[in-house]
Write an enzyme that holds these catalytic residues in place. Structure first.
Site, PDB file in Angstrom:
ATOM      1  N   LYS A  61       0.750  -1.245  -0.002  1.00 58.28           N
ATOM      2  CA  LYS A  61       0.040   0.030  -0.001  1.00 58.28           C
ATOM      3  C   LYS A  61       0.724   1.284  -0.050  1.00 58.28           C
ATOM      4  CE  LYS A  61      -1.813   1.512   3.868  1.00 58.28           C
ATOM      5  NZ  LYS A  61      -1.494   2.736   4.374  1.00 58.28           N
ATOM      6  N   ASN A  62       1.909   1.306   0.828  1.00 59.49           N
ATOM      7  CA  ASN A  62       2.680   2.359   1.038  1.00 59.49           C
ATOM      8  C   ASN A  62       3.955   2.697  -0.003  1.00 59.49           C
ATOM      9  OD1 ASN A  62       1.085   2.988   3.264  1.00 59.49           O
ATOM     10  ND2 ASN A  62       2.707   2.652   4.623  1.00 59.49           N
TER      11      ASN A  62
ATOM     12  N   ARG B 178      -4.958  10.444   4.469  1.00 60.44           N
ATOM     13  CA  ARG B 178      -3.895  11.723   4.790  1.00 60.44           C
ATOM     14  C   ARG B 178      -2.851  11.396   3.593  1.00 60.44           C
ATOM     15  NH1 ARG B 178      -2.252  13.517   8.433  1.00 60.44           N
ATOM     16  NH2 ARG B 178      -0.200  12.932   7.906  1.00 60.44           N
TER      17      ARG B 178
ATOM     18  N   CYS C 298      -4.985  12.319  12.962  1.00 59.20           N
ATOM     19  CA  CYS C 298      -5.660  10.843  12.736  1.00 59.20           C
ATOM     20  C   CYS C 298      -5.465  10.506  14.153  1.00 59.20           C
ATOM     21  CB  CYS C 298      -5.102  10.138  11.667  1.00 59.20           C
ATOM     22  SG  CYS C 298      -3.687   9.413  11.910  1.00 59.20           S
TER      23      CYS C 298
ATOM     24  N   VAL D 261       2.241  18.478   8.284  1.00 56.41           N
ATOM     25  CA  VAL D 261       2.870  18.439   7.140  1.00 56.41           C
ATOM     26  C   VAL D 261       3.806  19.667   6.926  1.00 56.41           C
ATOM     27  CG1 VAL D 261       1.359  16.813   5.789  1.00 56.41           C
ATOM     28  CG2 VAL D 261       0.997  19.189   5.844  1.00 56.41           C
ATOM     29  N   ASP D 262       4.299  20.103   7.942  1.00 58.24           N
ATOM     30  CA  ASP D 262       5.119  21.469   7.852  1.00 58.24           C
ATOM     31  C   ASP D 262       6.458  21.083   6.979  1.00 58.24           C
ATOM     32  OD1 ASP D 262       5.325  19.640  10.407  1.00 58.24           O
ATOM     33  OD2 ASP D 262       7.181  20.944  10.622  1.00 58.24           O
ATOM     34  N   GLN D 263       6.988  19.909   6.977  1.00 63.44           N
ATOM     35  CA  GLN D 263       8.240  19.707   6.201  1.00 63.44           C
ATOM     36  C   GLN D 263       7.960  19.519   4.931  1.00 63.44           C
ATOM     37  OE1 GLN D 263      11.260  19.330   7.974  1.00 63.44           O
ATOM     38  NE2 GLN D 263       9.776  19.913   9.653  1.00 63.44           N
TER      39      GLN D 263
ATOM     40  N   ARG E  29      -8.626  -0.979   4.798  1.00 63.00           N
ATOM     41  CA  ARG E  29      -7.536   0.211   3.966  1.00 63.00           C
ATOM     42  C   ARG E  29      -6.391  -0.520   3.702  1.00 63.00           C
ATOM     43  NH1 ARG E  29      -7.639   5.645   7.206  1.00 63.00           N
ATOM     44  NH2 ARG E  29      -6.111   5.872   5.487  1.00 63.00           N
TER      45      ARG E  29
END
Ligand code: EPZ
Length: 416
Positions: free
Chosen positions: A22-23, A92, A116, A123-125, A396
């Site tokens: 998945k990833n 996400r 979550c 997601v600042d990076q 998922r």
């Protein structure tokens, strides 16, 4: 809401095939946004998250064709560089469209992924890196607005190792003017699989799999065909299920090469493991020995295997110390395991698991994808019936979960 009814106490025996990761698939599907030519992926797992990503890409104007595990994406008609909240809030990983959209279209409007269950997961990076590459970025009404006629290569350093952050910035660098260097890059195998796919599309990338990735921007990328790597977390999950039930299983379509630390830990717990080119066999002892773990970025112990190891330690001899260093709230499975009779004490990001003689079936509730996997493993090991609620979390990330468990001799069935 679907539930999984498990008749526990039976050793898993038999063979199952592991699906595509998945990833690895999620970032690769967004990589298709980087070119106007068709890109074909094979061994794509049939999972809810994949379906969500394909719907997100289709509403942007990408042509999506899917036959089973083969997906072809054609982004020549891409005209809506927008990822709306109602789609992003369910997954996400949608943030992975940000880098490719800015790189290909010069603009993007992507809803901020909510937090979550396992943590705030900002997601600042991702934003910091794209800004350093010249994107004008503002965050308004819960959306990231990014604009840039053409990104410029830059030297980037992420404050912490971030998997999708590394992937977003690597994809953005492929079409930037000049060279991009990502320092403190994530070394996960899925990052390497994505880099291999991008290179097949004409990108110039070196260093993937190390903590310094170099990308030389090119004018455009072309189409390619790429096979998704096996899912190492699905592999580890089934190995843990066999370990916790005193089982003997063989997993095919997978490789031990990305699971060294997990396999070492299962051997320390008393399992016999034999690895072949694309298969792994595990024979469990009658009773496991407790093994302590500490999660950290690859190649250290993966946080996505932490819940599964809490489950096997619940029925092992001795005491295990589990330290979670990646996410701030990834122990929610502990209280559910305690309902099954586990002896677990949580202290901040440390869990102390005292193995018990046996677990007893009960009704438990899944809270996130990997926590649910931990509960299924515990239910398979427990005496009597366990009912796992909210198993949409499992759908998922685990393709054909009941089918594979039944093939391995488990007595499970989905109930409405
Ligand atoms: C990826 O999530 C995986 N998801 C996760 O798998 C996995 O648990 C995680 O990496 C860690 O290995 C996908 O690949 C789709 P991170 P990601 O950015 O990229 C903080 C599963 O079960 N951080 O590596 O979102 C963050 O809060 C999922 O399949 C920032 O602070 O994780 C976390 O504490 C769950 N700012 C840590 O870094 C940022 O800009 C690592 O997060 C980015 C991250």
């Amino acid at each position: 809401m679907d539930k999984l009814l498990i008749e526990g106490g039976l050793p898993l025996r038999g063979e199952a095939t592991v699906s595509g990761a998945k990833n690895a698939a999620l970032p690769m599907l967004t990589a298709a946004l980087l070119t106007a030519e068709p890109v074909t992926f094979t061994n794509v797992p049939e999972l809810n998250d994949i379906g969500t990503m394909l719907r997100l890409l289709a509403q942007m104007g990408v042509k999506v064709e899917r036959q089973g595990g083969t997906v072809t994406l054609d982004a020549s008609g891409l005209d809506q560089p927008v990822a709306p909240y109602e789609m992003v809030k369910t997954m996400r990983a949608s943030i992975l469209v940000l880098g490719p959209l800015v790189a290909r279209m010069g603009e993007a409007r992507v809803s901020l992924p909510g937090g979550c269950a396992i943590g705030a997961r900002p997601v600042d990076q991702h934003i910091k890196g794209l800004s350093a590459m010249g994107a004008q970025i503002s965050v308004e009404q819960g959306y990231v607005h990014a604009k840039c006629s053409r990104l410029s290569g830059a030297r980037l350093f992420t404050d912490m190792v971030t998997v999708t952050g590394t992937e977003n910035l690597m994809m953005a660098g492929c079409l930037a003017a000049g060279d991009t260097v990502i320092e403190n890059a994530a070394r996960e195998p899925e990052v390497v699989d994505l880099a291999n796919c991008l290179v097949a599309m004409g990108a110039q990338i070196s260093g993937a799999g190390t903590d310094v990735i170099r990308i030389r921007g090119v004018e455009r990328l072309h189409g390619a065909t790429h096979r998704i790597m096996p899912d190492r977390i699905e592999t580890g999950t089934y190995l843990c299920a066999a370990a916790a039930t005193g089982g003997d299983i063989r997993l095919t379509g997978t490789s031990a090469s990305y699971l060294d630390v997990v396999i070492d830990k299962l051997m320390d717990a008393g399992c016999d493991i034999a690895t072949e080119r694309d298969a792994i066999r595990l024979k469990a002892p009658g009773r496991l020995t407790a093994v302590s773990i500490r999660t950290a970025p690859y190649p250290a112990f993966p946080t996505d295997m932490q819940a599964q190891f809490m489950a096997i330690n619940a029925v092992a001899d001795g005491t295990a110390i589990i330290r979670e260093t990646i996410f701030e709230n990834r122990f929610m499975h502990a209280v559910e395991l305690i309902r099954l009779g586990a002896d677990i004490r949580i202290d901040g990001n440390t869990a102390v698991v005292q193995g018990v003689a046996k677990l007893d079936g009960a009704t438990v509730m899944a809270t996130d994808l990997r926590a649910s996997a931990g509960l299924v493993i515990a239910g398979l090991a427990a005496q009597g019936q366990t009912l796992v609620d909210r198993i949409y979390h499992l759908d998922r990330g685990y393709e054909g979960l009941e089918r594979k468990l039944i093939a391995l001799g488990a007595r499970v069935r989905r109930v409405k």
